[in-house]
Design a protein around this motif. Structure first.
Motif, PDB file in Angstrom:
ATOM      1  N   THR A   6       0.849  -1.189   0.000  1.00 17.09           N
ATOM      2  CA  THR A   6       0.000   0.000   0.000  1.00 17.09           C
ATOM      3  C   THR A   6       0.884   1.238   0.000  1.00 17.09           C
ATOM      4  N   SER A   7       0.350   2.326  -0.504  1.00 13.63           N
ATOM      5  CA  SER A   7       1.147   3.544  -0.675  1.00 13.63           C
ATOM      6  C   SER A   7       0.516   4.708   0.075  1.00 13.63           C
ATOM      7  N   GLY A   8       1.382   5.566   0.619  1.00 18.31           N
ATOM      8  CA  GLY A   8       0.916   6.736   1.345  1.00 18.31           C
ATOM      9  C   GLY A   8       2.103   7.598   1.717  1.00 18.31           C
ATOM     10  N   THR A   9       2.048   8.184   2.916  1.00 17.55           N
ATOM     11  CA  THR A   9       3.136   9.045   3.356  1.00 17.55           C
ATOM     12  C   THR A   9       3.577   8.674   4.766  1.00 17.55           C
ATOM     13  N   TRP A  14       7.259  12.141   3.654  1.00 15.86           N
ATOM     14  CA  TRP A  14       7.850  11.439   2.529  1.00 15.86           C
ATOM     15  C   TRP A  14       6.847  10.435   1.976  1.00 15.86           C
ATOM     16  N   ASP A  15       6.855  10.244   0.668  1.00 18.34           N
ATOM     17  CA  ASP A  15       6.044   9.198   0.041  1.00 18.34           C
ATOM     18  C   ASP A  15       6.674   7.842   0.324  1.00 18.34           C
ATOM     19  N   VAL A  16       5.845   6.874   0.669  1.00 21.95           N
ATOM     20  CA  VAL A  16       6.357   5.544   0.991  1.00 21.95           C
ATOM     21  C   VAL A  16       5.415   4.461   0.465  1.00 21.95           C
ATOM     22  N   ASP A  17       6.010   3.305   0.175  1.00 23.21           N
ATOM     23  CA  ASP A  17       5.273   2.074  -0.082  1.00 23.21           C
ATOM     24  C   ASP A  17       5.509   1.144   1.098  1.00 23.21           C
ATOM     25  N   ASN A  18       4.435   0.600   1.644  1.00 24.13           N
ATOM     26  CA  ASN A  18       4.524  -0.272   2.809  1.00 24.13           C
ATOM     27  C   ASN A  18       4.106  -1.695   2.475  1.00 24.13           C
ATOM     28  N   ASN A  19       4.787  -2.645   3.101  1.00 26.31           N
ATOM     29  CA  ASN A  19       4.364  -4.035   3.031  1.00 26.31           C
ATOM     30  C   ASN A  19       3.342  -4.311   4.127  1.00 26.31           C
ATOM     31  N   VAL A  20       2.225  -4.881   3.740  1.00 22.88           N
ATOM     32  CA  VAL A  20       1.216  -5.358   4.682  1.00 22.88           C
ATOM     33  C   VAL A  20       1.229  -6.882   4.597  1.00 22.88           C
ATOM     34  N   TRP A  21       1.374  -7.539   5.735  1.00 25.20           N
ATOM     35  CA  TRP A  21       1.453  -8.994   5.769  1.00 25.20           C
ATOM     36  C   TRP A  21       0.200  -9.572   6.407  1.00 25.20           C
ATOM     37  N   ILE A  22      -0.348 -10.595   5.775  1.00 30.06           N
ATOM     38  CA  ILE A  22      -1.514 -11.312   6.288  1.00 30.06           C
ATOM     39  C   ILE A  22      -1.092 -12.756   6.535  1.00 30.06           C
ATOM     40  N   VAL A  23      -1.291 -13.219   7.749  1.00 30.85           N
ATOM     41  CA  VAL A  23      -0.951 -14.595   8.110  1.00 30.85           C
ATOM     42  C   VAL A  23      -2.232 -15.301   8.528  1.00 30.85           C
ATOM     43  N   ALA A  35      -1.374  -0.538   6.896  1.00 22.59           N
ATOM     44  CA  ALA A  35      -0.804   0.684   6.337  1.00 22.59           C
ATOM     45  C   ALA A  35      -1.692   1.254   5.239  1.00 22.59           C
ATOM     46  N   HIS A  36      -2.069   2.506   5.383  1.00 21.97           N
ATOM     47  CA  HIS A  36      -2.587   3.386   4.339  1.00 21.97           C
ATOM     48  C   HIS A  36      -4.000   3.101   3.818  1.00 21.97           C
ATOM     49  N   ASP A  37      -4.348   1.839   3.577  1.00 23.30           N
ATOM     50  CA  ASP A  37      -5.541   1.554   2.782  1.00 23.30           C
ATOM     51  C   ASP A  37      -6.360   0.425   3.413  1.00 23.30           C
ATOM     52  N   ALA A  38      -7.252   0.791   4.326  1.00 23.97           N
ATOM     53  CA  ALA A  38      -8.064  -0.224   5.003  1.00 23.97           C
ATOM     54  C   ALA A  38      -8.929  -0.998   4.016  1.00 23.97           C
ATOM     55  N   GLY A  39      -9.420  -0.332   2.986  1.00 20.81           N
ATOM     56  CA  GLY A  39     -10.254  -1.005   2.006  1.00 20.81           C
ATOM     57  C   GLY A  39      -9.527  -2.105   1.275  1.00 20.81           C
ATOM     58  N   ALA A  40      -8.297  -1.833   0.840  1.00 19.14           N
ATOM     59  CA  ALA A  40      -7.514  -2.845   0.142  1.00 19.14           C
ATOM     60  C   ALA A  40      -7.189  -4.025   1.049  1.00 19.14           C
ATOM     61  N   ASN A  60       3.485   6.565  11.687  1.00 17.80           N
ATOM     62  CA  ASN A  60       2.147   6.737  11.119  1.00 17.80           C
ATOM     63  C   ASN A  60       1.904   5.868   9.894  1.00 17.80           C
ATOM     64  N   ASP A  61       2.956   5.611   9.102  1.00 16.17           N
ATOM     65  CA  ASP A  61       2.741   4.848   7.877  1.00 16.17           C
ATOM     66  C   ASP A  61       2.426   3.384   8.149  1.00 16.17           C
ATOM     67  N   HIS A  62       2.661   2.917   9.362  1.00 14.69           N
ATOM     68  CA  HIS A  62       2.353   1.528   9.704  1.00 14.69           C
ATOM     69  C   HIS A  62       1.019   1.373  10.442  1.00 14.69           C
ATOM     70  N   ILE A  63       0.439   2.487  10.876  1.00 14.65           N
ATOM     71  CA  ILE A  63      -0.773   2.406  11.706  1.00 14.65           C
ATOM     72  C   ILE A  63      -1.919   3.270  11.202  1.00 14.65           C
ATOM     73  N   ASP A  64      -1.709   4.012  10.104  1.00 17.51           N
ATOM     74  CA  ASP A  64      -2.723   5.006   9.749  1.00 17.51           C
ATOM     75  C   ASP A  64      -4.071   4.383   9.398  1.00 17.51           C
ATOM     76  N   ALA A  65      -4.085   3.146   8.855  1.00 14.70           N
ATOM     77  CA  ALA A  65      -5.346   2.498   8.496  1.00 14.70           C
ATOM     78  C   ALA A  65      -5.876   1.568   9.580  1.00 14.70           C
ATOM     79  N   ALA A  66      -5.155   1.455  10.700  1.00 14.98           N
ATOM     80  CA  ALA A  66      -5.545   0.468  11.714  1.00 14.98           C
ATOM     81  C   ALA A  66      -6.924   0.742  12.321  1.00 14.98           C
ATOM     82  N   PRO A  67      -7.251   1.964  12.731  1.00 16.96           N
ATOM     83  CA  PRO A  67      -8.580   2.168  13.321  1.00 16.96           C
ATOM     84  C   PRO A  67      -9.719   1.871  12.356  1.00 16.96           C
ATOM     85  N   GLU A  68      -9.572   2.254  11.100  1.00 19.49           N
ATOM     86  CA  GLU A  68     -10.639   1.963  10.142  1.00 19.49           C
ATOM     87  C   GLU A  68     -10.777   0.472   9.907  1.00 19.49           C
TER      88      GLU A  68
END
Length: 211
Positions: A12-15, A23-32, A44-49, A69-77
């Motif tokens: 996912t991409s964000g800041t 800074w613009d960043v791409d984050n890895n989201v891992w699902i186990v 990170a960034h995109d709760a919908g995705a 913030n780039d690792h937690i911004d989508a966590a509440p949603e």
């Protein structure tokens, strides 16, 4: 150990923002997990995705490797969509509050704590340095380490900003990560995966260069 659990990955991409910079960043989201249940490591960034990748599975937890913030911004949603608890090491609460001042995590991660999903155990390793409450998750049944921003392909995570400390991250990597089996695959917070055996020979180089 036989398990139906698997590791899935999306980017996912964000800041990333800290100390007045962004800074613009791409984050890895891992699902186990398996076909029935899963955990998410770093929402990170995109709760919908992330929700789309989960499909109809039960989300057992949203695990934060640290609270930049780039690792937690989508966590509440994502938590609101799924009902899953957000888990964070308590030492990172000051960072968390910079992004989510009105929403606290639902539970605290502790060193040695074991999370279970889809027949797999993931052990929490407290690895401060990049952030005070940074953790990694070790899943020996999957030959996997989820390192957040503590260890990357090519070296330690950054320690040039607030709440970080280079000697501490070196100690964390040396004492907690490089002692793991060499074949352990390191699933990082950004960029490519690596392996413990690929990184271990370079510890002294990192120290000499003062990452």
């Amino acid at each position: 150990m036989t398990t139906g659990a698997r590791i899935e990955h999306l980017v996912t991409s964000g800041t990333f923002s800290l100390d007045g910079g962004t800074w613009d960043v791409d984050n890895n989201v891992w699902i186990v997990g398996d076909d029935a249940e899963a955990i998410v490591i770093d929402a990170a960034h995109d709760a919908g995705a992330i929700a789309e990748a989960l499909g109809g599975r039960t989300l057992r937890a949203i695990v934060c490797t640290h609270a930049h913030n780039d690792h937690i911004d989508a966590a509440p949603e994502l938590a609101a969509r799924t009902g899953a608890p957000i888990l964070l090491h308590g030492d990172d609460l000051p960072l968390w509050k910079q992004t989510h001042p009105d929403r606290t995590p639902d539970g605290e991660l502790a060193d040695g704590q074991v999370l279970r999903v889809a027949g797999v155990e993931l052990t929490v390793l407290h690895t401060p340095g990049h952030a005070p409450g940074a953790v990694c998750l070790y899943a020996p049944a999957l030959t996997a380490l989820f390192s957040g921003d503590t260890l990357f392909a090519g070296g330690p995570g950054a320690t040039g900003r607030s709440f970080s400390h280079f000697p501490t991250i070196v100690d964390s990597i040396r004492d907690r990560l490089l002692t793991l089996p060499g074949e352990t695959v390191v699933h990082t917070g950004h960029g490519e995966t690596t392996a413990i055996a690929a990184e271990a020979p370079h510890l002294q180089e990192w120290i000499d260069r003062g990452f």
